[in-house]
Write an enzyme that holds these catalytic residues in place. Structure first.
Site, PDB file in Angstrom:
ATOM      1  N   HIS A 172       6.065  21.999  27.267  1.00  0.00           N
ATOM      2  CA  HIS A 172       6.224  23.321  27.880  1.00  0.00           C
ATOM      3  C   HIS A 172       5.645  24.359  26.922  1.00  0.00           C
ATOM      4  O   HIS A 172       6.064  24.454  25.769  1.00  0.00           O
ATOM      5  CB  HIS A 172       7.702  23.604  28.170  1.00  0.00           C
ATOM      6  CG  HIS A 172       8.221  22.800  29.321  1.00  0.00           C
ATOM      7  ND1 HIS A 172       9.476  22.267  29.360  1.00  0.00           N
ATOM      8  CD2 HIS A 172       7.612  22.438  30.482  1.00  0.00           C
ATOM      9  CE1 HIS A 172       9.634  21.599  30.505  1.00  0.00           C
ATOM     10  NE2 HIS A 172       8.517  21.690  31.198  1.00  0.00           N
ATOM     11  N   GLU A 175       7.553  27.173  24.607  1.00  0.00           N
ATOM     12  CA  GLU A 175       8.642  26.754  23.721  1.00  0.00           C
ATOM     13  C   GLU A 175       8.092  26.522  22.313  1.00  0.00           C
ATOM     14  O   GLU A 175       8.066  25.406  21.798  1.00  0.00           O
ATOM     15  CB  GLU A 175       9.317  25.512  24.324  1.00  0.00           C
ATOM     16  CG  GLU A 175       9.907  25.830  25.700  1.00  0.00           C
ATOM     17  CD  GLU A 175      10.297  24.611  26.533  1.00  0.00           C
ATOM     18  OE1 GLU A 175      10.221  23.480  26.023  1.00  0.00           O
ATOM     19  OE2 GLU A 175      10.677  24.804  27.705  1.00  0.00           O
ATOM     20  N   ARG A 228       4.629  28.526  30.987  1.00  0.00           N
ATOM     21  CA  ARG A 228       5.355  27.264  30.804  1.00  0.00           C
ATOM     22  C   ARG A 228       4.515  26.027  31.151  1.00  0.00           C
ATOM     23  O   ARG A 228       4.564  25.014  30.469  1.00  0.00           O
ATOM     24  CB  ARG A 228       6.592  27.295  31.724  1.00  0.00           C
ATOM     25  CG  ARG A 228       7.301  25.961  31.928  1.00  0.00           C
ATOM     26  CD  ARG A 228       8.430  26.140  32.937  1.00  0.00           C
ATOM     27  NE  ARG A 228       8.999  24.892  33.405  1.00  0.00           N
ATOM     28  CZ  ARG A 228      10.072  24.312  32.869  1.00  0.00           C
ATOM     29  NH1 ARG A 228      10.648  24.826  31.813  1.00  0.00           N
ATOM     30  NH2 ARG A 228      10.554  23.200  33.385  1.00  0.00           N
ATOM     31  N   HIS A 296      12.073  20.511  22.988  1.00  0.00           N
ATOM     32  CA  HIS A 296      11.975  21.642  23.917  1.00  0.00           C
ATOM     33  C   HIS A 296      12.817  22.785  23.360  1.00  0.00           C
ATOM     34  O   HIS A 296      13.509  22.641  22.363  1.00  0.00           O
ATOM     35  CB  HIS A 296      12.544  21.257  25.291  1.00  0.00           C
ATOM     36  CG  HIS A 296      11.752  20.232  26.015  1.00  0.00           C
ATOM     37  ND1 HIS A 296      10.999  20.527  27.112  1.00  0.00           N
ATOM     38  CD2 HIS A 296      11.594  18.903  25.800  1.00  0.00           C
ATOM     39  CE1 HIS A 296      10.406  19.437  27.548  1.00  0.00           C
ATOM     40  NE2 HIS A 296      10.753  18.427  26.768  1.00  0.00           N
ATOM     41  N   GLU A 371      16.848  20.274  23.256  1.00  0.00           N
ATOM     42  CA  GLU A 371      16.615  21.680  23.581  1.00  0.00           C
ATOM     43  C   GLU A 371      17.070  22.432  22.336  1.00  0.00           C
ATOM     44  O   GLU A 371      18.263  22.508  22.050  1.00  0.00           O
ATOM     45  CB  GLU A 371      17.441  22.116  24.801  1.00  0.00           C
ATOM     46  CG  GLU A 371      17.050  21.433  26.110  1.00  0.00           C
ATOM     47  CD  GLU A 371      15.773  22.003  26.738  1.00  0.00           C
ATOM     48  OE1 GLU A 371      15.237  22.992  26.217  1.00  0.00           O
ATOM     49  OE2 GLU A 371      15.329  21.437  27.747  1.00  0.00           O
TER      50      GLU A 371
HETATM   51 ZN   LIG Z   1      10.959  22.478  27.945  1.00  0.00          ZN
END
Ligand SMILES: [Zn+2]
Length: 408
Positions: A172, A175, A228, A296, A371
């Protein structure tokens, strides 16, 4: 004369296109907590109407969700949320201001993890490593849709190693903390004299893909900080979500058929070159991958497969325990708390992601996604002075996971 004018005009247009910057002046980020099913429907409707962008996924009621709001609709939205009784807290009052603050920082020529770096800067750094660590660092490239390199770095201190660790980030685009952390770990694996790291780099070959989605990443640096997806054109919109595009229960959950959606899964599995080519590369790695990590941001979670089912499959119990302990290890450095669970349990059902494909196809004992920081104060715009602490606490937990992977 005429042709000179045309040429000048074309150059001017090209400059405008190149300089094109999406701005977020006075865009605000709110945390809202829908308490009823109706509240959830209201938020879904507002997203469809283009009033809000979700920064975190909308789950069922009772779970807070972070939304970005354009200035033109801010006042009306506030009134509407109040009318419906949806709790609202302001997290960021002017998104562009935060972007500008971070852009203004001076940075060193080589990666020092006090700043975020562009694709070219990261790739140049990687090539330098391969020159400085001959026979230890090798670089491979596969291609993206726009023919950029998806750069894969292999660190091998032991040519007879039969097992590997695989770490990828920035699938992504926006990020940025994810590639900052993976490059930091790469540097530590190469340079550290800590006995624990020395042992793990001798035992395993380490693969790093700092930027899985280079087209989107370059676009997020050059044109739109909050981009993204990939950049492949689909009708009037650009890009699919490359982490909904892997060929494992593709498009079953948590994805969208609308090419303009942030979670558009693409027209078919592996329609996105970066995901397809990386998957092919992974399939051909000679070593047995024992740990696969996808970085992420944001929300501070360790996510375990699978995203397509509520069932806890395969070695879930073992991986949950290891991930839970890894989160404790992470916390012990700076007190940063992570939540652990399957994608379905912790966020919502969302299929077609890289860790699910890696787990199911390559039978990797530990396949997880982090994350990273934070929990919403800055969201995707995590200040650069948090890169090093984030990387330090994360590597603690990664080393723990890699050590534990030998018992699975
Ligand atoms: Zn992500």
């Amino acid at each position: 004369m005429e042709s000179t004018k045309v040429l000048l005009l074309l150059l001017a247009i090209q400059n405008i296109v190149l300089a094109y910057q999406v701005r977020y002046d006075n865009h605000a980020v709110y945390r809202v907590t829908p308490k009823t099913r109706q509240h959830v429907e209201v938020l879904k409707y507002l997203e469809k109407e283009g009033w809000i962008d979700f920064w975190t996924p909308l789950r069922s009621n009772a779970y807070p969700v972070d939304i970005m709001v354009a200035p033109g609709v801010k006042r009306n939205l506030e009134i509407m949320l109040e009318d419906y009784g949806i709790d609202t807290t302001n997290l960021i009052s002017n998104v562009q201001e935060v972007i500008d603050e971070q852009k203004g920082l001076t940075k060193s020529r080589s990666l020092d993890w006090n700043n975020y770096y562009t694709l070219t800067e990261i790739q140049n750094w990687v090539y330098k490593l391969s020159e400085n660590y001959v026979n230890i660092v090798t670089v491979d490239n596969v291609k993206s849709y726009e023919k950029r390199n998806v750069t894969i770095v292999k660190v091998s201190f032991n040519s007879s190693a039969t097992e590997a660790v695989f770490i990828e980030s920035n699938i992504h685009a926006r990020e940025w903390i994810s590639s900052a952390v993976s490059t930091y770990i790469l540097s530590e694996i190469l340079n550290s004299t800590e006995p624990r790291i020395v042992e793990l780099r001798n035992k395993y070959n380490w693969y790093f893909v700092p930027v899985v989605n280079p087209d989107g990443f370059a676009y997020s640096h050059e044109h739109d900080r909050l981009w993204r997806k990939t950049r492949k054109p689909y009708g009037g919109c650009f890009g699919a979500d490359p982490n909904r595009n892997w060929d494992n229960h593709w498009n079953e959950f948590g994805a969208d058929d609308n090419p303009c959606s942030e979670i558009y899964s693409g027209p078919k599995p592996f329609s996105e070159q970066c995901a397809k080519n990386l998957a092919e590369y992974l399939t051909n790695i000679p070593e047995k991958i024992r740990t696969y990590i996808s970085f992420h941001s944001f929300s501070q979670l360790i996510l375990i497969p699978y995203g397509y089912t509520t069932e806890h499959l395969e070695n879930y119990d073992q991986v949950y325990n290891i991930s839970f302990n890894a989160a404790e290890v992470l916390k012990s450095r700076y007190g940063t708390s992570y939540t652990v669970g399957t994608i379905t349990d912790v966020i919502y059902p969302a299929s077609g992601g890289s860790i699910d494909w890696a787990k199911a196809t390559l039978h990797i004992p530990i396949s997880v996604a982090y994350e990273l920081r934070d929990t919403g104060k800055y969201g995707f715009l995590l200040p650069p002075d948090q890169i090093i602490p984030t990387a330090e606490e994360t590597i603690d937990s990664v080393l723990y996971m890699v050590e534990e992977s030998q018992y699975l």
